[in-house]
Design a protein around this motif. Structure first.
Motif, short mmCIF file in Angstrom:
data_model
loop_
_atom_site.label_atom_id
_atom_site.label_comp_id
_atom_site.label_asym_id
_atom_site.label_seq_id
_atom_site.Cartn_x
_atom_site.Cartn_y
_atom_site.Cartn_z
N ALA A 309 21.03 6.22 28.19
CA ALA A 309 21.64 7.56 28.23
C ALA A 309 20.80 8.56 27.45
CB ALA A 309 23.06 7.50 27.68
N LEU A 310 20.32 8.17 26.28
CA LEU A 310 19.47 9.09 25.51
C LEU A 310 18.12 9.31 26.20
CD1 LEU A 310 20.17 7.92 21.85
CD2 LEU A 310 20.83 10.09 22.89
N ALA A 311 17.59 8.25 26.83
CA ALA A 311 16.34 8.43 27.57
C ALA A 311 16.53 9.41 28.72
CB ALA A 311 15.86 7.08 28.09
N ASP A 312 17.69 9.35 29.39
CA ASP A 312 17.99 10.30 30.46
C ASP A 312 18.09 11.72 29.92
OD1 ASP A 312 19.00 10.94 33.27
OD2 ASP A 312 20.72 11.56 32.06
N ALA A 313 18.74 11.88 28.74
CA ALA A 313 18.83 13.20 28.12
C ALA A 313 17.45 13.72 27.73
CB ALA A 313 19.74 13.14 26.90
N ALA A 314 16.57 12.83 27.26
CA ALA A 314 15.21 13.25 26.91
C ALA A 314 14.44 13.71 28.15
CB ALA A 314 14.48 12.12 26.22
N ASP A 315 14.66 13.05 29.29
CA ASP A 315 13.98 13.46 30.53
C ASP A 315 14.43 14.84 31.00
OD1 ASP A 315 12.57 11.11 30.58
OD2 ASP A 315 13.97 10.08 31.91
N ARG A 316 15.64 15.23 30.65
CA ARG A 316 16.16 16.53 31.06
C ARG A 316 15.72 17.66 30.13
NH1 ARG A 316 21.16 16.24 34.18
NH2 ARG A 316 21.51 14.12 34.90
N THR A 317 15.06 17.32 29.03
CA THR A 317 14.64 18.32 28.05
C THR A 317 13.33 18.96 28.49
OG1 THR A 317 15.69 17.00 26.31
CG2 THR A 317 14.16 18.70 25.61
N ALA A 318 13.22 20.28 28.32
CA ALA A 318 12.00 20.99 28.73
C ALA A 318 10.81 20.59 27.87
CB ALA A 318 12.24 22.50 28.65
N VAL A 319 11.03 20.39 26.56
CA VAL A 319 9.95 19.97 25.67
C VAL A 319 9.66 18.48 25.91
CG1 VAL A 319 9.27 19.68 23.25
CG2 VAL A 319 10.57 21.69 23.95
N PRO A 320 8.42 18.07 26.05
CA PRO A 320 8.12 16.64 26.22
C PRO A 320 8.63 15.83 25.03
CG PRO A 320 6.18 17.98 26.71
CD PRO A 320 7.20 18.91 26.12
N VAL A 321 9.31 14.74 25.32
CA VAL A 321 9.94 13.92 24.28
C VAL A 321 9.44 12.49 24.40
CG1 VAL A 321 12.10 13.06 23.31
CG2 VAL A 321 12.01 15.36 24.31
N GLY A 343 22.54 13.27 19.64
CA GLY A 343 21.15 13.31 20.09
C GLY A 343 20.91 14.37 21.14
N ARG A 344 21.87 14.54 22.06
CA ARG A 344 21.70 15.56 23.10
C ARG A 344 21.71 16.97 22.52
NH1 ARG A 344 25.86 16.46 28.03
NH2 ARG A 344 26.79 17.78 26.43
N GLU A 345 22.60 17.21 21.53
CA GLU A 345 22.65 18.52 20.89
C GLU A 345 21.37 18.79 20.10
OE1 GLU A 345 24.01 22.22 19.89
OE2 GLU A 345 24.92 20.82 21.30
N ALA A 346 20.84 17.74 19.46
CA ALA A 346 19.58 17.91 18.72
C ALA A 346 18.44 18.25 19.67
CB ALA A 346 19.28 16.63 17.94
N LEU A 347 18.38 17.59 20.83
CA LEU A 347 17.34 17.91 21.81
C LEU A 347 17.52 19.32 22.38
CD1 LEU A 347 17.14 14.51 23.73
CD2 LEU A 347 15.51 15.42 22.08
N ALA A 348 18.78 19.74 22.57
CA ALA A 348 19.02 21.10 23.02
C ALA A 348 18.54 22.12 22.00
CB ALA A 348 20.50 21.30 23.31
N ASN A 349 18.72 21.82 20.71
CA ASN A 349 18.23 22.73 19.66
C ASN A 349 16.70 22.78 19.65
OD1 ASN A 349 20.76 23.46 18.79
ND2 ASN A 349 20.88 21.87 17.23
N VAL A 350 16.07 21.62 19.94
CA VAL A 350 14.60 21.62 20.04
C VAL A 350 14.15 22.55 21.15
CG1 VAL A 350 12.61 20.19 20.61
CG2 VAL A 350 14.37 19.30 19.08
N ASP A 351 14.87 22.52 22.28
CA ASP A 351 14.54 23.40 23.40
C ASP A 351 14.72 24.87 23.05
OD1 ASP A 351 13.51 21.91 25.40
OD2 ASP A 351 15.38 21.61 26.48
#
Length: 440
Positions: A309-321, A343-351
């Motif tokens: 699930a986290l790997a899928d969320a990382a794939d949806r992030t604009a910034v390469p993860v 983790g998803r909210e943290a990746l969204a903040n990175v974006d």
């Protein structure tokens, strides 16, 4: 009702068996053995602590032993909290906080400023100087002396002629030896209560110093919080299921109906254009609904667990993860859900806020604690108090006894670290979740 500790065992046995049977229930149960084991292990640990204390006091003359004294107190406190389970089934909570920054230096500075560290040092000094001799005396009086009397026939047989019990009573005949053994057995039973009371007081002192602030209702509070989290997750899944099996299917049917109506309409007429526009709008609404369902509870999380699930969320992030999530086991549903959304909210903040060119998402489980880290090479200066969305998630993690720490100096990098204590979910209690209908 099962007794939680030695004190409750003494009280409950008397409440359950007010007549006849009660006097023999407690000493023939398991709590006297647990009490004796707690005190005997306390003698061993205390003697070792005494020897270590002498060495560290000598080293302190060279200013080397002072940090080691603090470190030894923390280590001994952790061991004593585990040993406390012998006389109290309720786990003693760790009073220490999680460092906000990684590294030994941050850990040492935090520990040196905590009251819990100095209470543990005080307990270590008390154990090394006072408590373990008292434990030894209690064991000698309640177990050693009756045990010696109980072994009188064996001691007489080993000597062949005579034996002196407790260095005071000379026994030369087997009738006298068996009489002494009978007195020892009765004394062993009778002294089980004083031994249990002493062990209960000893455990209460250890809990007061090593796990302050706890109350008898702590276990029920933790259980009620867990029930609230489970109810919240069950309601989230119900909403997701209703949207998927209800509204989404109706929108699919509406899109198909509009498509069929468009085929029946004159191809170049205004009706066909209107039907095509309506079909396109229905398709956009369907796509938004699918995104909403995915945000409520992604199916990959229920089917395959936290790592995919986290790997899928990382794939949806604009910034390469870059991800390091291999080997994550299936965990309790509430833990997986909280960790995923954090983790998803943290990746969204990175974006949205970091300006980073690359990020890294890593997770591991050591058998007791789930650790999740999100790191980016952005501008830094992140502050959860400014409304990044992580404050509410930190409160949600706190319900699971989890912690969230952010290190984000100006100029970066930003590191978010999540820790949630949890056990691996057993296969029998974690059946794979399958939707009642096919996912689109």
């Amino acid at each position: 009702m099962e007794a939680r500790d030695v004190r409750q065992a003494l009280v409950l046995q008397r409440w359950r068996y007010p007549l006849g049977g009660w006097p023999w229930r407690y000493p023939l149960g398991g709590w006297p053995w647990r009490s004796a084991g707690y005190l005997a292990s306390g003698v061993v640990v205390g003697a070792l602590a005494c020897a270590a204390l002498l060495v560290l006091l000598l080293a302190s003359l060279l200013l080397v032993g002072i940090p080691l004294l603090l470190l030894g107190g923390v280590a001994l406190g952790g061991a004593e909290r585990l040993r406390l389970r012998l006389v109290d089934r309720l786990p003693a909570a760790d009073p220490h906080r999680v460092p906000a920054a990684p590294g030994l230096g941050a850990w040492a500075r935090l520990r040196a400023g905590e009251r819990a560290t100095w209470r543990e040092l005080a307990y270590a000094l008390l154990l090394a100087t006072v408590l373990w001799p008292l434990d030894a005396v209690a064991l000698a009086l309640a177990v050693g002396a009756p045990g010696t009397l109980l072994a009188a026939p064996v001691l007489l047989a080993a000597d062949g002629h005579e034996t002196k019990l407790l260095k005071t009573v000379l026994v030369t005949t087997y009738p006298a030896a068996f009489a002494a053994a009978a007195v020892g057995a009765l004394a062993l039973l009778a002294l089980a209560w004083p031994l249990g009371l002493y062990a209960a007081g000893r455990g209460a002192l250890a809990r007061a110093l090593l796990a302050p602030g706890e109350r008898d209702g702590l276990g029920e509070v933790i259980a009620s919080r867990a029930r609230l989290v489970d109810a919240f997750e069950a309601e989230r899944r119900r909403i997701e299921r209703d949207l998927h099996d209800g509204a989404q299917h109706r929108l699919v049917a509406l899109t198909m109906t509009l498509g069929l109506a468009r085929l029946d309409a004159p191809p170049d007429g205004p009706l066909a254009a209107r039907l095509g526009q309506a079909q396109e709008e229905a398709g956009q609404v369907l796509a938004e609904l699918r995104e909403l369902i995915h945000g409520i509870h992604p199916q990959v999380l229920a089917d395959y667990g936290l790592g995919p699930a986290l790997a899928d969320a990382a794939d949806r992030t604009a910034v390469p993860v870059d991800t390091a999530l291999d080997g994550l086991p299936r965990l309790p549903a509430a833990v997986e859900s909280a960790a995923y959304f954090t983790g998803r909210e943290a990746l969204a903040n990175v974006d949205r806020h970091s300006g980073a060119s690359r990020a890294r998402l890593a997770g591991r489980h050591d058998g007791r604690v789930l650790v999740l880290t999100v790191e980016d090479d952005g501008r830094g200066g992140a502050d959860p108090a400014r409304g990044s969305g992580l404050t509410g998630l930190a409160d949600r993690l706190a319900v699971l006894d989890g912690t969230l720490a952010i290190t984000s100096p100006p100029g970066g990098p930003t590191v978010l670290r999540v820790e949630i204590p949890c056990r691996v979910r057993s296969a029998s209690s974690s059946p794979r979740t399958v939707s009642s209908s096919v996912r689109d």
